[in-house]
Design an enzyme around this catalytic site. Structure first.
Site, PDB file in Angstrom:
ATOM      1  N   LYS A 174       0.847  -1.203   0.000  1.00 34.98           N
ATOM      2  CA  LYS A 174       0.000   0.000   0.000  1.00 34.98           C
ATOM      3  C   LYS A 174       0.874   1.242   0.000  1.00 34.98           C
ATOM      4  O   LYS A 174       1.499   1.563   1.006  1.00 34.98           O
ATOM      5  CB  LYS A 174      -0.911   0.051   1.226  1.00 34.98           C
ATOM      6  CG  LYS A 174      -2.017   1.090   1.026  1.00 34.98           C
ATOM      7  CD  LYS A 174      -2.678   1.536   2.303  1.00 34.98           C
ATOM      8  CE  LYS A 174      -1.948   2.648   2.980  1.00 34.98           C
ATOM      9  NZ  LYS A 174      -1.829   3.900   2.223  1.00 34.98           N
ATOM     10  N   GLU A 249      10.302   0.979   9.979  1.00 30.53           N
ATOM     11  CA  GLU A 249      11.299   2.021   9.669  1.00 30.53           C
ATOM     12  C   GLU A 249      10.610   3.357   9.920  1.00 30.53           C
ATOM     13  O   GLU A 249       9.703   3.726   9.182  1.00 30.53           O
ATOM     14  CB  GLU A 249      11.739   1.939   8.201  1.00 30.53           C
ATOM     15  CG  GLU A 249      12.338   0.624   7.776  1.00 30.53           C
ATOM     16  CD  GLU A 249      13.679   0.364   8.397  1.00 30.53           C
ATOM     17  OE1 GLU A 249      14.324   1.322   8.856  1.00 30.53           O
ATOM     18  OE2 GLU A 249      14.093  -0.800   8.442  1.00 30.53           O
ATOM     19  N   CYS A 283      13.538  10.819   6.078  1.00 28.13           N
ATOM     20  CA  CYS A 283      13.604  10.315   7.467  1.00 28.13           C
ATOM     21  C   CYS A 283      14.981  10.595   8.073  1.00 28.13           C
ATOM     22  O   CYS A 283      15.097  10.828   9.271  1.00 28.13           O
ATOM     23  CB  CYS A 283      13.286   8.832   7.504  1.00 28.13           C
ATOM     24  SG  CYS A 283      14.241   7.867   6.343  1.00 28.13           S
ATOM     25  N   GLU A 381      10.274  15.925  14.902  1.00 28.55           N
ATOM     26  CA  GLU A 381      10.535  15.768  13.467  1.00 28.55           C
ATOM     27  C   GLU A 381       9.594  16.687  12.691  1.00 28.55           C
ATOM     28  O   GLU A 381       8.376  16.539  12.747  1.00 28.55           O
ATOM     29  CB  GLU A 381      10.287  14.311  13.057  1.00 28.55           C
ATOM     30  CG  GLU A 381      10.679  14.034  11.623  1.00 28.55           C
ATOM     31  CD  GLU A 381      10.332  12.614  11.187  1.00 28.55           C
ATOM     32  OE1 GLU A 381       9.256  12.120  11.549  1.00 28.55           O
ATOM     33  OE2 GLU A 381      11.143  12.018  10.461  1.00 28.55           O
TER      34      GLU A 381
HETATM   35  P1  NDP Z   1       2.531   8.037   8.073  1.00 28.78           P
HETATM   36  O1  NDP Z   1       2.934   7.214   9.230  1.00 28.78           O
HETATM   37  O2  NDP Z   1       1.399   8.959   8.221  1.00 28.78           O
HETATM   38  O3  NDP Z   1       2.151   7.089   6.827  1.00 28.78           O
HETATM   39  C1  NDP Z   1       3.004   6.113   6.324  1.00 28.78           C
HETATM   40  C2  NDP Z   1       2.184   5.063   5.620  1.00 28.78           C
HETATM   41  O4  NDP Z   1       1.325   4.454   6.581  1.00 28.78           O
HETATM   42  C3  NDP Z   1       1.280   5.627   4.533  1.00 28.78           C
HETATM   43  O5  NDP Z   1       1.125   4.675   3.500  1.00 28.78           O
HETATM   44  C4  NDP Z   1      -0.041   5.791   5.277  1.00 28.78           C
HETATM   45  O6  NDP Z   1      -1.128   5.783   4.407  1.00 28.78           O
HETATM   46  C5  NDP Z   1      -0.017   4.565   6.159  1.00 28.78           C
HETATM   47  N1  NDP Z   1      -0.858   4.642   7.338  1.00 28.78           N
HETATM   48  C6  NDP Z   1      -1.271   5.753   8.019  1.00 28.78           C
HETATM   49  N2  NDP Z   1      -2.065   5.389   9.061  1.00 28.78           N
HETATM   50  C7  NDP Z   1      -2.149   4.033   9.036  1.00 28.78           C
HETATM   51  C8  NDP Z   1      -2.830   3.059   9.832  1.00 28.78           C
HETATM   52  N3  NDP Z   1      -3.588   3.413  10.879  1.00 28.78           N
HETATM   53  N4  NDP Z   1      -2.683   1.757   9.525  1.00 28.78           N
HETATM   54  C9  NDP Z   1      -1.932   1.372   8.492  1.00 28.78           C
HETATM   55  N5  NDP Z   1      -1.287   2.242   7.673  1.00 28.78           N
HETATM   56  C10 NDP Z   1      -1.384   3.549   7.952  1.00 28.78           C
HETATM   57  O7  NDP Z   1       3.839   8.750   7.600  1.00 28.78           O
HETATM   58  P2  NDP Z   1       3.985   9.769   6.425  1.00 28.78           P
HETATM   59  O8  NDP Z   1       3.331   9.241   5.193  1.00 28.78           O
HETATM   60  O9  NDP Z   1       3.585  11.095   6.934  1.00 28.78           O
HETATM   61  O10 NDP Z   1       5.552   9.685   6.139  1.00 28.78           O
HETATM   62  C11 NDP Z   1       6.456  10.423   6.821  1.00 28.78           C
HETATM   63  C12 NDP Z   1       7.096   9.618   7.938  1.00 28.78           C
HETATM   64  O11 NDP Z   1       7.759   8.476   7.414  1.00 28.78           O
HETATM   65  C13 NDP Z   1       8.169  10.426   8.630  1.00 28.78           C
HETATM   66  O12 NDP Z   1       8.046  10.312  10.027  1.00 28.78           O
HETATM   67  C14 NDP Z   1       9.468   9.789   8.177  1.00 28.78           C
HETATM   68  O13 NDP Z   1      10.518   9.963   9.062  1.00 28.78           O
HETATM   69  C15 NDP Z   1       9.071   8.379   7.989  1.00 28.78           C
HETATM   70  N6  NDP Z   1       9.988   7.707   7.057  1.00 28.78           N
HETATM   71  C16 NDP Z   1      10.902   6.802   7.558  1.00 28.78           C
HETATM   72  C17 NDP Z   1      11.840   6.200   6.737  1.00 28.78           C
HETATM   73  C18 NDP Z   1      12.821   5.197   7.275  1.00 28.78           C
HETATM   74  O14 NDP Z   1      13.417   4.476   6.487  1.00 28.78           O
HETATM   75  N7  NDP Z   1      13.039   5.096   8.574  1.00 28.78           N
HETATM   76  C19 NDP Z   1      11.880   6.503   5.303  1.00 28.78           C
HETATM   77  C20 NDP Z   1      10.894   7.455   4.876  1.00 28.78           C
HETATM   78  C21 NDP Z   1       9.987   8.032   5.740  1.00 28.78           C
HETATM   79  P3  NDP Z   1      -1.764   7.152   3.856  1.00 28.78           P
HETATM   80  O15 NDP Z   1      -0.655   8.106   3.612  1.00 28.78           O
HETATM   81  O16 NDP Z   1      -2.433   6.711   2.621  1.00 28.78           O
HETATM   82  O17 NDP Z   1      -2.720   7.621   4.909  1.00 28.78           O
END
Ligand code: NDP
Length: 487
Positions: A174, A249, A283, A381
């Site tokens: 997803k 991650e 991230c 962050e």
């Molecule tokens: P989110 O946690 O909001 O979303 C990440 C993914 O999870 C999206 O596909 C989102 O879907 C989905 N999601 C959201 N809520 C749920 C839920 N309740 N159950 C299952 N899936 C869910 O993060 P962001 O999209 O805002 O991304 C930014 C974050 O990702 C930052 O904190 C960043 O640091 C981290 N990140 C970490 C990396 C690493 O390698 N450590 C690499 C890149 C980013 P949808 O968006 O469709 O709602």
């Protein structure tokens, strides 16, 4: 308007609910197309397809060489469609073309790397204290739920797909609802190069509905998630309740330490890239600069001057070096932090939107100086082009400040003293470090964090291990019964 479809069981299909969602270009606010708003029933169909493909479909009897060949073909298909993928990624998430080109190339290389590893998965034989031929095999785990964020839509998808497929798993991926287009394009290429139906499935709904249905689905064997720490905690708790394997991650508030003996050209060049690559939506973004006091003023002056050269604009324009933020919502969130910063620290640059560019979600590179390390902008962050600069006295204080965070993902050190860099690196509690550069990511190296930045590692040998079960097998070589229950 273009209509995109989710990819389930080898076919592009609408949501069973027929609901759709607009996908927006963050540089122009134009609607790029509509994708299905996947619902739990769509997720269920995708998991069922992945289950069948894993248990009884052609994937269950595929050899490592079959998988290697398919992954190599997919990498080649990406290279053949390079320009299309680059443009789609720029339009979907806003990054400058140069960064998107790197992502597509790196993603293809990731498939190539794991294609090589597909045929290197092996077990071991053990000497045990019995007349038993005892050995260990590694087997795929099963059906994997993979959830990725919007900042590197294609690359994060491939980091998850490549090791899972190389190991022989099937997947339901997803992407973020904000940036689903390149994952769907990838599915198209996978079908064209011959991946059997059901092996790769892509659902396009939002997190709370489709993502939630996916992580709670009883037929999922492993969850791999990249995203924010709060979402990660919730997913980790769900995984624990259902005893699913789970890798997370998550976020970071990554320190970049600049010592007085730093190679200044490198510190400025890579430092700016650390802070502003992908508009700071990384991230591992270097978002917390710790500068030794003897060079603080000089560094601030040159860092601000360097950031003034960043050209904010549409990523498809040749001279753009920093694109918009990914969405209006996210821009608003980052601007809230700017507001907080203005009331607690000194603004040295930016903090505003570029003039005459209201059609997109742009924010100028923003630098706060003389920042209190305990303040919110130094601790949380922000995930945008907002960086804080903090002064330190000596090595001991730098280490203390660097570790004074709940996160533990990335860190950078700029110093020409090799002894010092080793000493400092060994004391930093974080998973990914760079000395005298920042951000380059290698498929061969493990990726992941300490503390609240996650659990598990992606990439490298570590990445494929997390998609394998370990099974012991013991074969009795004795022909005589043991006589456990004498007559
Ligand atoms: P989110 O946690 O909001 O979303 C990440 C993914 O999870 C999206 O596909 C989102 O879907 C989905 N999601 C959201 N809520 C749920 C839920 N309740 N159950 C299952 N899936 C869910 O993060 P962001 O999209 O805002 O991304 C930014 C974050 O990702 C930052 O904190 C960043 O640091 C981290 N990140 C970490 C990396 C690493 O390698 N450590 C690499 C890149 C980013 P949808 O968006 O469709 O709602």
């Amino acid at each position: 308007m273009k209509t995109y479809l989710q990819f389930i069981n080898g076919e592009f299909v609408p949501s069973l609910s027929a609901k759709t969602r607009d996908v927006i270009n963050p540089a122009t606010s134009e609607i790029l197309g509509q994708v299905p708003e996947s619902q739990p029933e769509d997720v269920d169909a995708a998991v069922k397809a992945a289950r069948v493909a894993f248990d009884t479909g052609p994937w269950s009897t595929s050899t490592a060489v079959d998988r290697q060949n398919l992954l190599l073909k997919l990498a080649q298909a990406m290279r053949d469609n390079f320009e299309k993928l680059v443009v789609l990624e720029v339009q979907d998430c806003g990054k400058p073309r140069r960064e998107a080109e790197f992502d597509v190339d790196d993603a293809a290389s990731c498939f190539e790397f794991y294609a090589g590893l597909a045929t290197k998965i092996h077990g071991e034989t053990m000497n045990v204290p019995a007349n038993s031929f005892s050995y260990v095999v590694r087997e795929p785990i099963g059906v994997c739920a993979q959830i990725v964020p919007w900042n590197y839509p294609l690359l994060m998808s491939v980091w998850k797909l490549a090791p899972a497929l190389a190991a022989g798993n099937t997947v339901v991926l997803k992407p973020s609802e904000v940036t689903p287009l390149t994952a769907l394009e990838l599915a198209k290429l996978a079908a064209e190069v011959g991946f059997p139906k059901g092996v790769i499935n892509i659902v396009t709904g939002d997190g709370p509905v489709a993502g939630n249905a996916l992580v709670n689905h009883p037929d999922i064997d492993k969850i791999a998630f990249t995203g924010g720490t709060e979402t990660g905690k919730r997913i980790g708790a769900t995984a624990a309740t259902n005893l699913k394997k789970c890798s997370l991650e998550l976020g970071g508030k990554n320190p970049v330490i600049v010592f007085e003996d730093a190679p200044m050209d490198l510190a400025l060049d890579w430092g700016l890239f650390a802070a502003f690559a992908n508009s700071g939506q990384v991230c591992t973004a270097g978002s917390r600069f710790l500068i030794q006091e003897s060079i603080y003023d000089q560094f601030v002056e040159q860092f601000v001057a360097g950031a003034q050269n960043i050209r904010v604009g549409d990523g498809l324009k040749d001279d753009t070096t920093m694109g918009p933020l990914v969405s209006k919502n996210h821009l608003n969130k980052v601007e809230e932090y700017v507001k907080i910063g203005k009331s607690t620290a000194k603004l040295a640059l930016g903090g505003d939107r570029p003039k005459g560019m209201d059609q997109g979600f742009f924010l100028n590179p923003t630098i706060f100086i003389d920042v209190d390390p305990k303040s919110r902008i130094a601790a949380e962050e922000i995930f945008g082009p907002v960086v804080v600069l903090i002064k330190f006295k000596d090595e001991e204080e730098a280490i203390k400040l660097a570790n004074d965070t709940s996160y533990g993902l990335g860190y950078g050190i700029f110093s020409n003293d090799v002894t010092r860099t080793h000493r400092v690196m060994s004391k930093i509690k974080a998973g990914i470090g760079w000395v005298n550069f920042y951000h380059p990511t290698f498929n061969e190296m493990p990726w992941g964090g300490y503390k609240q930045s996650g659990t598990g590692r992606e990439l490298g040998l570590y990445g494929i291990e997390s998609y394998l079960e370990v099974k012991q097998i013991n074969i009795n070589l004795d022909q005589q019964p043991e006589g456990w229950y004498p007559k």
